[in-house]
Design a protein around this motif. Structure first.
Motif, PDB file in Angstrom:
ATOM      1  N   LYS A 179       0.839  -1.199   0.000  1.00  0.00           N
ATOM      2  CA  LYS A 179       0.000   0.000   0.000  1.00  0.00           C
ATOM      3  C   LYS A 179       0.879   1.257   0.000  1.00  0.00           C
ATOM      4  CE  LYS A 179      -3.905  -2.267   0.198  1.00  0.00           C
ATOM      5  NZ  LYS A 179      -4.748  -2.229   1.378  1.00  0.00           N
ATOM      6  N   PRO A 180       0.470   2.313  -0.747  1.00  0.00           N
ATOM      7  CA  PRO A 180       1.328   3.502  -0.879  1.00  0.00           C
ATOM      8  C   PRO A 180       1.771   4.130   0.448  1.00  0.00           C
ATOM      9  CG  PRO A 180      -0.373   3.564  -2.540  1.00  0.00           C
ATOM     10  CD  PRO A 180      -0.692   2.391  -1.658  1.00  0.00           C
ATOM     11  N   GLN A 181       0.875   4.279   1.414  1.00  0.00           N
ATOM     12  CA  GLN A 181       1.286   4.916   2.666  1.00  0.00           C
ATOM     13  C   GLN A 181       2.277   4.040   3.431  1.00  0.00           C
ATOM     14  OE1 GLN A 181      -1.759   6.653   5.120  1.00  0.00           O
ATOM     15  NE2 GLN A 181      -2.767   7.675   3.392  1.00  0.00           N
ATOM     16  N   ALA A 182       2.062   2.738   3.397  1.00  0.00           N
ATOM     17  CA  ALA A 182       3.028   1.829   4.033  1.00  0.00           C
ATOM     18  C   ALA A 182       4.356   1.862   3.285  1.00  0.00           C
ATOM     19  CB  ALA A 182       2.474   0.408   4.069  1.00  0.00           C
ATOM     20  N   GLN A 183       4.301   1.978   1.972  1.00  0.00           N
ATOM     21  CA  GLN A 183       5.526   2.083   1.172  1.00  0.00           C
ATOM     22  C   GLN A 183       6.292   3.357   1.519  1.00  0.00           C
ATOM     23  OE1 GLN A 183       3.786   1.845  -2.720  1.00  0.00           O
ATOM     24  NE2 GLN A 183       3.964  -0.384  -2.830  1.00  0.00           N
TER      25      GLN A 183
END
Length: 248
Positions: A163-167
């Motif tokens: 997921k982008p925020q986790a990335q």
């Protein structure tokens, strides 16, 4: 043919076949094979490697393997300064700039939000990514380990999360970006610098209700989008604050 013993540490094991993880194992190597060749033949992109010890000595990627060599391969060290030992790269990058592959569009936008120059185009072929990374000294971000094995790519990160925020949190943590972030200075779409614009220049470029409620605006001179401190901005501000403070 020569035989060497390999041991990979920490997250580098994620790239190995399961029977080879977290243990020392013997491997047959072509005569004259380099450490880089064998590390990548075993599945680990060279961009993920920070330190190689052969028989206890720090070596570079070009070290040719000899019969009986013992090779220890390490990722980035989080708490120990090993700069005096490094042999795998000529120099660190002075400015953190990125290029993201086709699967990381969301991450690219969030890095731009944080103020990091990040190239992204979901039509970039791997050869273009390699060429741009070398020409502009950019860090390659990808979930394709084969891309990171390309010869001229010297700096890169295999992105593990989905997921982008986790990335974003992963990249901030791995590269210690918190101190370098300058949020809200780049356009999320164009990667171009934003500049302040007078309210009377915004007419026709933002909804009337926005003009009534807000007085400060910025714009991108490439796409001509206008941005203001609305609800979405506050959500993004909270995200930037949480990422920047995570390692404080």
């Amino acid at each position: 043919m020569v035989h060497a013993t390999f041991r990979f540490y920490e997250e580098l094991n994620d790239f190995l076949a399961r029977p080879l993880r977290r243990r020392a194992f013997s491997c047959a190597c072509a005569k004259g094979a380099s450490t880089k060749h064998m590390i990548e033949a075993l599945g680990v992109p060279h961009t993920e490697v920070e330190l190689i010890l052969v028989n206890g000595d720090s070596v570079g990627f070009d070290r040719q393997l000899e019969e009986g060599d013992r090779v220890a391969v390490y990722p980035k060290f989080e708490s120990i300064d090993i700069r005096p030992l490094l042999r795998v790269r000529e120099r660190p990058l002075r400015v953190m700039r990125f290029i993201a592959d086709a699967h990381l569009g969301g991450l690219a936008q969030l890095l731009r939000l944080a103020g990091f120059d990040t190239l992204y185009d979901n039509h970039y072929p791997d050869a273009d990514i390699e060429e741009l990374a070398a020409a502009e000294h950019r860090i390659v971000l990808t979930r394709d380990r084969e891309l990171l094995k390309r010869r001229t790519i010297t700096h890169g990160c295999y992105v593990r999360t989905l997921k982008p925020q986790a990335q974003l949190r992963e990249i901030f943590d791995r590269l210690d970006l918190a101190g370098s972030a300058q949020p809200f200075r780049l356009c999320l779409m164009c990667n171009a610098p934003l500049r302040r614009i007078a309210k009377d220049e915004v007419a026709g470029r933002a909804p009337e209700g926005v003009l009534e409620r807000h007085t400060q605006f910025v714009t991108c001179d490439i796409c001509r989008r206008v941005f203001w401190e609305g609800t979405h901005w506050r959500h993004m501000r909270a995200l930037m604050d949480s990422v920047a403070s995570a390692r404080a």
